[in-house]
Design a protein around this motif. Structure first.
Motif, PDB file in Angstrom:
ATOM      1  N   LEU A 186       0.848  -1.191   0.000  1.00  0.00           N
ATOM      2  CA  LEU A 186       0.000   0.000   0.000  1.00  0.00           C
ATOM      3  C   LEU A 186       0.885   1.243   0.000  1.00  0.00           C
ATOM      4  CD1 LEU A 186      -2.553  -1.032   2.764  1.00  0.00           C
ATOM      5  CD2 LEU A 186      -2.891  -1.122   0.287  1.00  0.00           C
ATOM      6  N   THR A 187       0.406   2.297  -0.632  1.00  0.00           N
ATOM      7  CA  THR A 187       1.124   3.566  -0.574  1.00  0.00           C
ATOM      8  C   THR A 187       0.678   4.311   0.682  1.00  0.00           C
ATOM      9  OG1 THR A 187      -0.531   4.886  -1.737  1.00  0.00           O
ATOM     10  CG2 THR A 187       1.089   3.680  -3.093  1.00  0.00           C
ATOM     11  N   ALA A 188       1.342   5.406   0.962  1.00  0.00           N
ATOM     12  CA  ALA A 188       1.005   6.201   2.150  1.00  0.00           C
ATOM     13  C   ALA A 188      -0.407   6.777   2.071  1.00  0.00           C
ATOM     14  CB  ALA A 188       2.010   7.322   2.335  1.00  0.00           C
ATOM     15  N   GLY A 189      -0.952   6.901   0.884  1.00  0.00           N
ATOM     16  CA  GLY A 189      -2.282   7.494   0.727  1.00  0.00           C
ATOM     17  C   GLY A 189      -3.403   6.502   0.523  1.00  0.00           C
ATOM     18  N   ASP A 190      -3.100   5.214   0.548  1.00  0.00           N
ATOM     19  CA  ASP A 190      -4.140   4.198   0.321  1.00  0.00           C
ATOM     20  C   ASP A 190      -4.940   3.923   1.587  1.00  0.00           C
ATOM     21  OD1 ASP A 190      -3.440   3.769  -2.337  1.00  0.00           O
ATOM     22  OD2 ASP A 190      -2.065   2.123  -1.839  1.00  0.00           O
ATOM     23  N   PRO A 191      -6.258   3.733   1.433  1.00  0.00           N
ATOM     24  CA  PRO A 191      -7.042   3.241   2.576  1.00  0.00           C
ATOM     25  C   PRO A 191      -6.557   1.840   2.958  1.00  0.00           C
ATOM     26  CG  PRO A 191      -8.474   3.917   0.762  1.00  0.00           C
ATOM     27  CD  PRO A 191      -7.064   3.943   0.251  1.00  0.00           C
ATOM     28  N   LEU A 192      -6.706   1.472   4.205  1.00  0.00           N
ATOM     29  CA  LEU A 192      -6.279   0.147   4.665  1.00  0.00           C
ATOM     30  C   LEU A 192      -7.422  -0.844   4.461  1.00  0.00           C
ATOM     31  CD1 LEU A 192      -4.227  -1.683   6.101  1.00  0.00           C
ATOM     32  CD2 LEU A 192      -5.273  -0.977   8.267  1.00  0.00           C
ATOM     33  N   PRO A 193      -7.238  -1.824   3.571  1.00  0.00           N
ATOM     34  CA  PRO A 193      -8.271  -2.851   3.416  1.00  0.00           C
ATOM     35  C   PRO A 193      -8.177  -3.850   4.576  1.00  0.00           C
ATOM     36  CG  PRO A 193      -6.494  -3.234   1.855  1.00  0.00           C
ATOM     37  CD  PRO A 193      -6.132  -2.015   2.647  1.00  0.00           C
ATOM     38  N   LEU A 194      -9.070  -3.715   5.520  1.00  0.00           N
ATOM     39  CA  LEU A 194      -8.985  -4.536   6.738  1.00  0.00           C
ATOM     40  C   LEU A 194      -9.123  -6.021   6.458  1.00  0.00           C
ATOM     41  CD1 LEU A 194     -10.919  -2.155   9.102  1.00  0.00           C
ATOM     42  CD2 LEU A 194      -8.537  -2.873   9.357  1.00  0.00           C
ATOM     43  N   ASP A 195      -9.889  -6.379   5.431  1.00  0.00           N
ATOM     44  CA  ASP A 195     -10.001  -7.800   5.106  1.00  0.00           C
ATOM     45  C   ASP A 195      -8.657  -8.357   4.630  1.00  0.00           C
ATOM     46  OD1 ASP A 195     -10.203  -6.216   2.812  1.00  0.00           O
ATOM     47  OD2 ASP A 195     -11.533  -7.633   1.793  1.00  0.00           O
ATOM     48  N   ARG A 196      -7.923  -7.567   3.863  1.00  0.00           N
ATOM     49  CA  ARG A 196      -6.580  -8.001   3.418  1.00  0.00           C
ATOM     50  C   ARG A 196      -5.608  -8.064   4.588  1.00  0.00           C
ATOM     51  NH1 ARG A 196      -4.237  -4.515  -1.120  1.00  0.00           N
ATOM     52  NH2 ARG A 196      -2.399  -5.683  -0.531  1.00  0.00           N
ATOM     53  N   LEU A 197      -5.668  -7.066   5.474  1.00  0.00           N
ATOM     54  CA  LEU A 197      -4.779  -7.081   6.642  1.00  0.00           C
ATOM     55  C   LEU A 197      -5.083  -8.300   7.508  1.00  0.00           C
ATOM     56  CD1 LEU A 197      -2.609  -5.878   8.481  1.00  0.00           C
ATOM     57  CD2 LEU A 197      -4.424  -4.499   9.552  1.00  0.00           C
TER      58      LEU A 197
END
Length: 185
Positions: free
Chosen positions: A24-35
Motif C-alpha cells: 500500500l502507498t502512504a495514501g491508500d485506505p487500509l483494506p482490513l479484510d486483506r490485513l
C-alpha cells in the motif's frame, strides 16, 4: 491512563511496516479484510453465526453491548463483528481487535455485565488497542497527505471509511492539524 513512552512512535512504525507488506502507498485506505488475511485472522459477521434478530434484541437491551470480539478456536483466530454497526464504526472495531492481536494482549480480566461474566483485556491494553487501531487506519503520513490537500476530518472520514470521530481524533492528536496550520500561516 497514558500510553507507554514511545508507544505512538512504535505504532506508526508498525502501521508503516504492515502497509509495506500489503504493498500500500502512504495514501491508500487500509483494506482490513486483506490485513486480517495477511495476519491469519478470519473476519466473521455475527449474523453468519446467529439470527440477526438476536443481535437486534441485544442492541435493544443494551446499545453497543457488542461491537466485535476475537476468538481463538483450534489455533485459528476469528474476529466476529456486529453487522448492526455503521461501516466506519465497523472499521474501528476490526482495527481495534487486530491491534489486540498484534500487541499480543491476553484476555486476563473477568468482567460481569448484567450477570454474565466475560473475559477481556486490562484497561490499559484496551487503550493501547484503540490507539493502535486508529494508527492502523489513519497513520500520520496518510493524514498529512490528506491535510495538505485541504481535507479536514469529514473528508478524511469519507475517503478512508472511518467515523468522523476517529478522523477528528487522529487529525488532532497526531499534531497534523497544528503542522498544517503553521504551514498556512
Amino acid at each position: 491512563m497514558t500510553l507507554p513512552r514511545g508507544f505512538k512512535a512504535q505504532a506508526e512504525r508498525e502501521a508503516q511496516r504492515l502497509r509495506t507488506e500489503l504493498a500500500l502507498t502512504a495514501g491508500d485506505p487500509l483494506p482490513l479484510d486483506r490485513l486480517a488475511a495477511h495476519l491469519g485472522i478470519t473476519l466473521v459477521s455475527a449474523d453468519q453465526l446467529v439470527n440477526r434478530s438476536r443481535l437486534e434484541e441485544i442492541e435493544r437491551l443494551q446499545a453497543f453491548a457488542f461491537s466485535a470480539a476475537t476468538f481463538e478456536v483450534q489455533q485459528r483466530r476469528f474476529v466476529v463483528t456486529n453487522p448492526l454497526r455503521t461501516p466506519g464504526r465497523l472499521a474501528s472495531d476490526v482495527a481495534h481487535e487486530i491491534a489486540h492481536q498484534l500487541l499480543r494482549h491476553d484476555l486476563s480480566e473477568i468482567r460481569v455485565i448484567e450477570g454474565v461474566p466475560f473475559r477481556t483485556c486490562k484497561p490499559d491494553e484496551e487503550e493501547q488497542a484503540t490507539a493502535f487501531g486508529g494508527t492502523l487506519l489513519l497513520p500520520r503520513p496518510l493524514l498529512m497527505r490528506a491535510a495538505l490537500r485541504g481535507d479536514g476530518p469529514a473528508e478524511i472520514a469519507a475517503t478512508f471509511g472511518v467515523t468522523i470521530e476517529m478522523a477528528r481524533f487522529r487529525y488532532n492528536t497526531t499534531g497534523v492539524a497544528r503542522q498544517v496550520q503553521r504551514r498556512s500561516s
